[in-house]
Design an enzyme around this catalytic site. Structure first.
Site, PDB file in Angstrom:
ATOM      1  N   TRP A 103       7.179  42.766  -8.067  1.00 57.39           N
ATOM      2  CA  TRP A 103       6.941  43.016  -6.390  1.00 57.39           C
ATOM      3  C   TRP A 103       8.414  42.745  -5.993  1.00 57.39           C
ATOM      4  CZ3 TRP A 103       3.140  45.698  -5.182  1.00 57.39           C
ATOM      5  CH2 TRP A 103       1.957  45.404  -5.757  1.00 57.39           C
ATOM      6  N   ASP A 172       8.467  37.473   0.921  1.00 55.53           N
ATOM      7  CA  ASP A 172       7.292  38.127   0.668  1.00 55.53           C
ATOM      8  C   ASP A 172       6.415  37.051   0.146  1.00 55.53           C
ATOM      9  OD1 ASP A 172       4.879  39.431  -0.221  1.00 55.53           O
ATOM     10  OD2 ASP A 172       5.949  40.768  -1.933  1.00 55.53           O
ATOM     11  N   LYS A 196      -5.532  38.259  -0.182  1.00 58.52           N
ATOM     12  CA  LYS A 196      -5.512  37.290  -1.339  1.00 58.52           C
ATOM     13  C   LYS A 196      -6.238  35.928  -0.669  1.00 58.52           C
ATOM     14  CE  LYS A 196      -1.846  39.847  -3.284  1.00 58.52           C
ATOM     15  NZ  LYS A 196      -2.367  40.524  -4.086  1.00 58.52           N
TER      16      LYS A 196
HETATM   17  N1  PMP Z   1       3.987  41.648  -2.748  1.00 58.10           N
HETATM   18  C1  PMP Z   1       3.103  40.951  -3.779  1.00 58.10           C
HETATM   19  C2  PMP Z   1       3.705  39.620  -4.100  1.00 58.10           C
HETATM   20  C3  PMP Z   1       2.013  41.457  -3.973  1.00 58.10           C
HETATM   21  O1  PMP Z   1       1.038  40.704  -4.833  1.00 58.10           O
HETATM   22  C4  PMP Z   1       1.370  42.652  -3.393  1.00 58.10           C
HETATM   23  C5  PMP Z   1      -0.029  42.892  -3.765  1.00 58.10           C
HETATM   24  N2  PMP Z   1      -0.616  42.791  -4.963  1.00 58.10           N
HETATM   25  C6  PMP Z   1       2.278  43.345  -2.760  1.00 58.10           C
HETATM   26  C7  PMP Z   1       3.666  42.861  -2.479  1.00 58.10           C
HETATM   27  C8  PMP Z   1       1.811  44.580  -2.003  1.00 58.10           C
HETATM   28  O2  PMP Z   1       0.753  44.529  -1.097  1.00 58.10           O
HETATM   29  P1  PMP Z   1      -0.053  45.286  -0.294  1.00 58.10           P
HETATM   30  O3  PMP Z   1      -1.099  45.967  -1.454  1.00 58.10           O
HETATM   31  O4  PMP Z   1      -0.517  44.558   0.762  1.00 58.10           O
HETATM   32  O5  PMP Z   1       0.737  46.487   0.226  1.00 58.10           O
END
Ligand code: PMP
Length: 361
Positions: A103, A172, A196
């Site tokens: 991520w 994030d 989540k």
């Molecule tokens: N950052 C992290 C740490 C994630 O776990 C996720 C999704 N699993 C995201 C970003 C992307 O998030 P989204 O699907 O809300 O765009």
């Protein structure tokens, strides 16, 4: 409601049962209006109350100081990968990223499109199994912010200690959002997808320090500017009303549980229960993550071989323990135990893991 399973999905994931039931009850005729909340104007007083209450509860439970604005934005955490550098990174400045896993890489890639971004630390060589100490983070001159990923959902590592650096942090927090108190003075901005720990998919929750926006970039479309949403309390355009309504209910549930101190303790206890099974298995189960960075939300583990992993996931599924497959990029198993996962679900998994080892070793 007796046929609910234990859902260990990485997100969207389990929400508190009482929240689902309450929403179900008031769904068709919201508070006597003769229509559901998702059928009414987002300017209606009934929705306004829901919207403002959710923002206020998010601020209150997270303890965000007054100089932070609370925003609900669309595009998930993914759009924030771009919005952060678009807004905050000015010509001549650099953006530093902690390369902690999949991520963080996504955020870093987007930042490179909008300015000079660099990795202040890269966990690639250790297979993204730990987070850096502050002394390992190498910042360059003119760095505007250091971006961190508080919990890597795929790798199952968490930032246990926040970096001690002399630039503001941007984080994030998607996969451990509102699961522990944070030192607000270190941050200019925190963001995360809500699907989540906080509600159904459809929004990113962003806390941004208002003073950090005073000289932000403004040469882009209105939606992409944080200031637009600060000025309009996240009602610049039609917000994801159902998502925000559900978040409000989850936040109330969190408050009734005792807020972040209770939730933080519960997360530590729940994850410890699974790590304990792993550690007591004589190496039959293994966790690749450095002990001090073990995630309290996403517990990743391996079995002695891939055949056994497949069997484990299949039999667990049949036993009502769902979505234990690790991310396709890394394989193995992963139990995501977000705020709404009850201890009962964790105990069921722990018991299943112990029995599976006895039956298969
Ligand atoms: N950052 C992290 C740490 C994630 O776990 C996720 C999704 N699993 C995201 C970003 C992307 O998030 P989204 O699907 O809300 O765009």
């Amino acid at each position: 409601m007796t046929n609910r399973v234990h859902n260990f999905c990485a997100g969207p994931c389990t929400l508190p049962l009482e929240v689902l039931e309450e929403a179900q009850q008031e769904f068709v005729d919201y508070h006597g209006t003769g229509m559901s909340l998702i059928e009414m104007s987002h300017r209606a007083p009934e929705y306004d109350e829901v919207h403002m209450e959710a923002m206020q509860l998010a601020r209150e439970i997270y303890g965000a100081p007054d100089d932070f604005a609370v925003l609900f934005l669309q595009g998930g955490a993914t759009l924030q990968f771009a919005m952060v550098p678009m807004n905050l990174l000015k010509a001549g400045q650099k953006a530093a990223y902690v390369g902690s896993g999949a991520w963080a890489s996504g955020a870093f890639k987007d930042a490179q499109k909008y300015g000079e971004a660099y990795l202040a630390w890269d966990g690639k060589d250790n297979g993204y199994t730990r987070m850096p100490g502050s002394d390992e983070i190498e910042l360059r001159p003119d760095t505007r912010y250091l971006h961190v990923t508080s919990n890597e959902t795929i790798g199952g590592i968490r930032m246990t200690e926040w970096p001690e650096v002399d630039v503001p942090l941007v984080a994030d927090m998607s996969s451990d959002y509102m699961s522990r108190p944070i030192p607000w003075e270190k941050f200019d901005l925190v963001y995360g997808g809500v699907q989540k720990n906080l509600g159904p998919a459809g929004a990113a929750l962003v806390f941004v320090r208002k003073s950090a926006l005073s000289d932000a970039n403004s040469d882009m479309g209105a939606y992409l500017r944080y200031q637009t949403h600060v000025d309009k309390d996240s009602l610049f355009n039609t917000p994801p009303v159902f998502t925000i309504y559900m978040i409000g209910k989850v936040l109330k549930w969190m408050k009734n549980k005792g807020g972040l101190p209770a939730i933080e303790q519960e997360a530590a206890d729940k994850s410890a229960r699974i790590y304990q099974v792993i550690d007591n298995s004589n190496g039959w189960y293994s966790c690749p993550v450095a002990v001090e960075n073990r995630s309290h939300m996403n517990v990743v583990f391996r079995l002695p071989n891939e055949e056994l992993e497949k069997k484990f996931i299949k039999e667990a599924d049949a036993a009502g323990l769902k979505n234990l497959k690790g991310h396709r990029s890394v394989g193995g198993c992963r139990a995501s135990i977000y705020n709404a996962m009850p201890m009962e679900g964790v105990e069921a998994l722990a018991g299943f893991m112990q029995q599976f080892q006895r039956d298969n070793s």
